[in-house]
Scaffold this motif. Sequence first.
Motif, short mmCIF file in Angstrom:
data_model
loop_
_atom_site.label_atom_id
_atom_site.label_comp_id
_atom_site.label_asym_id
_atom_site.label_seq_id
_atom_site.Cartn_x
_atom_site.Cartn_y
_atom_site.Cartn_z
N ASN A 122 45.56 33.52 36.42
CA ASN A 122 45.25 34.20 37.68
C ASN A 122 43.92 33.66 38.19
OD1 ASN A 122 45.45 36.10 39.75
ND2 ASN A 122 44.39 37.70 38.59
N PRO A 123 43.91 32.83 39.24
CA PRO A 123 44.95 32.52 40.21
C PRO A 123 46.07 31.65 39.63
CG PRO A 123 43.04 31.16 40.63
CD PRO A 123 42.63 32.15 39.57
N PHE A 124 47.15 31.53 40.42
CA PHE A 124 48.35 30.91 39.88
C PHE A 124 49.22 30.34 40.99
CE2 PHE A 124 48.96 35.38 40.73
CZ PHE A 124 50.12 35.41 41.48
N TYR A 125 50.16 29.52 40.60
CA TYR A 125 51.22 29.02 41.48
C TYR A 125 52.23 30.15 41.62
CZ TYR A 125 54.84 25.70 43.10
OH TYR A 125 55.80 25.02 43.82
N PRO A 143 42.87 36.41 33.99
CA PRO A 143 41.88 35.91 34.94
C PRO A 143 41.25 34.60 34.51
CG PRO A 143 41.04 37.81 33.73
CD PRO A 143 42.49 37.71 33.39
N CYS A 144 41.09 33.71 35.49
CA CYS A 144 40.42 32.42 35.29
C CYS A 144 39.13 32.44 36.10
CB CYS A 144 41.31 31.27 35.76
SG CYS A 144 42.92 31.19 34.94
N THR A 145 38.02 32.62 35.44
CA THR A 145 36.73 32.76 36.09
C THR A 145 35.76 31.72 35.55
OG1 THR A 145 35.89 34.32 34.44
CG2 THR A 145 37.16 35.25 36.29
N LYS A 361 39.39 43.70 40.07
CA LYS A 361 38.78 42.39 40.28
C LYS A 361 39.84 41.36 40.64
CE LYS A 361 34.88 43.19 37.12
NZ LYS A 361 34.15 42.68 35.92
N ASN A 362 39.51 40.56 41.64
CA ASN A 362 40.39 39.47 42.04
C ASN A 362 39.61 38.16 41.85
OD1 ASN A 362 41.73 37.41 43.61
ND2 ASN A 362 42.89 39.03 44.60
N PRO A 363 40.04 37.30 40.91
CA PRO A 363 39.28 36.07 40.62
C PRO A 363 39.28 35.06 41.75
CG PRO A 363 41.34 36.09 39.40
CD PRO A 363 41.21 37.44 40.02
#
Length: 393
Positions: A122-125, A143-145, A361-363
């Motif tokens: 996340n985020p993603f295709y 999540p990818c932060t 939370k939105n990364p």
Amino acid sequence: MNPDLERLHPYPFEKLKTLFTGLPASDKSPIALSIGEPKHPSPDFVQQVLRDNSALLARYPTTAGIPELSQAIADWLKQRFHLNSVDPAGQVLPVNGTREALFAFTQAVIDRQRQPLVLMPNPFYQIYEGATLLAGGEPVYLPCTDATGLQPDFDAVSEDTWIRTQLLFICTPGNPTGATLSLSQLKALIQLADKYDFVIASDECYSEIYRDKPPAGLLQACAALGRDDYRRCVVFHSLSKRSNLPGLRSGFVAGDREILAGFLRYRTYHGCAMPIHHQLASIAAWQDEAHVAHNRALYREKFDAVLDILGGPLKVSAPSAGFYLWPKTPISDEAFAKRLQAEQNVTVLPGRYLSRTVNGKNPGSNRVRMALVAPLEECIEGATRIKALLDTL
């Protein structure tokens, strides 16, 4: 109608169209940095193969494809990822691009009767999510932060979640982050798949667009562990980015023999065989590396030029691989994208459109995705206009 259709989120570009509704027309030429569609010329020799074999349109293709294509793919995999062996007849399956294959694969491997979880970055295709929902699965967003190196923190996943996991999507290099998973990280994921009995689907379609070092692949990690059966592991590759052939719709899935046997059976009913002249063109593309090296050089030149303009005023750095920039924005990502479109006629994609909000939370918030796919001069002009907007903020 399938009730799960109602669970699908609008596609990012639908949201972008809504965001831009009502904006006045600009007197500046449009520059699109939002869509990851390669714009470099397709190789001439591939186009020639298509022309020379157009008469094959008169023949039905088979779902498994011609043996020569599977052999070319197996040879490429062994060379690129230092594999000991790949059986072209049982461990390779040509597909019509990775988008179609990722979606179909999810339908084939998910057992909806067991309350399945499908883990994804996340985020993603967005195909990962849509495929999961229509297969009756529950997406789990990892999540990818910056704190996690822009890839998921797999150590943070609870054991209860791993127990229910049937499928793990990984994307390396990542879309949109460009971050890669190391060989040691991939080995650790394989060990988790063994322990909890789930399948790993590794989307590696950006693997050949890198700056310095070729990214590791999932099958490469299997080979390093002495696992030439690639148990529980499948990889997805495409000619779209590698060879600037998005319209050819050609890629492949490779890995676990038993999984691919079931997937082939599914695809036989699905009706998605690749045209034979496309297969022959694909063989030519997989067997040539010179055009791929040239392609990488073109992207490297664009990254260097754009980062020279934006590296100061914007929080952005070159990714390890891929052709996206994933900068932080000084205002909200939606507001930034809207002002950039209205004032400079440059289109970028708000990061939140590629992500989901989890635990508040939105990364992807306060980031945008910029695809450096346009010609060099257009990318430089786009960067110059972005800087002009930044100077007003």
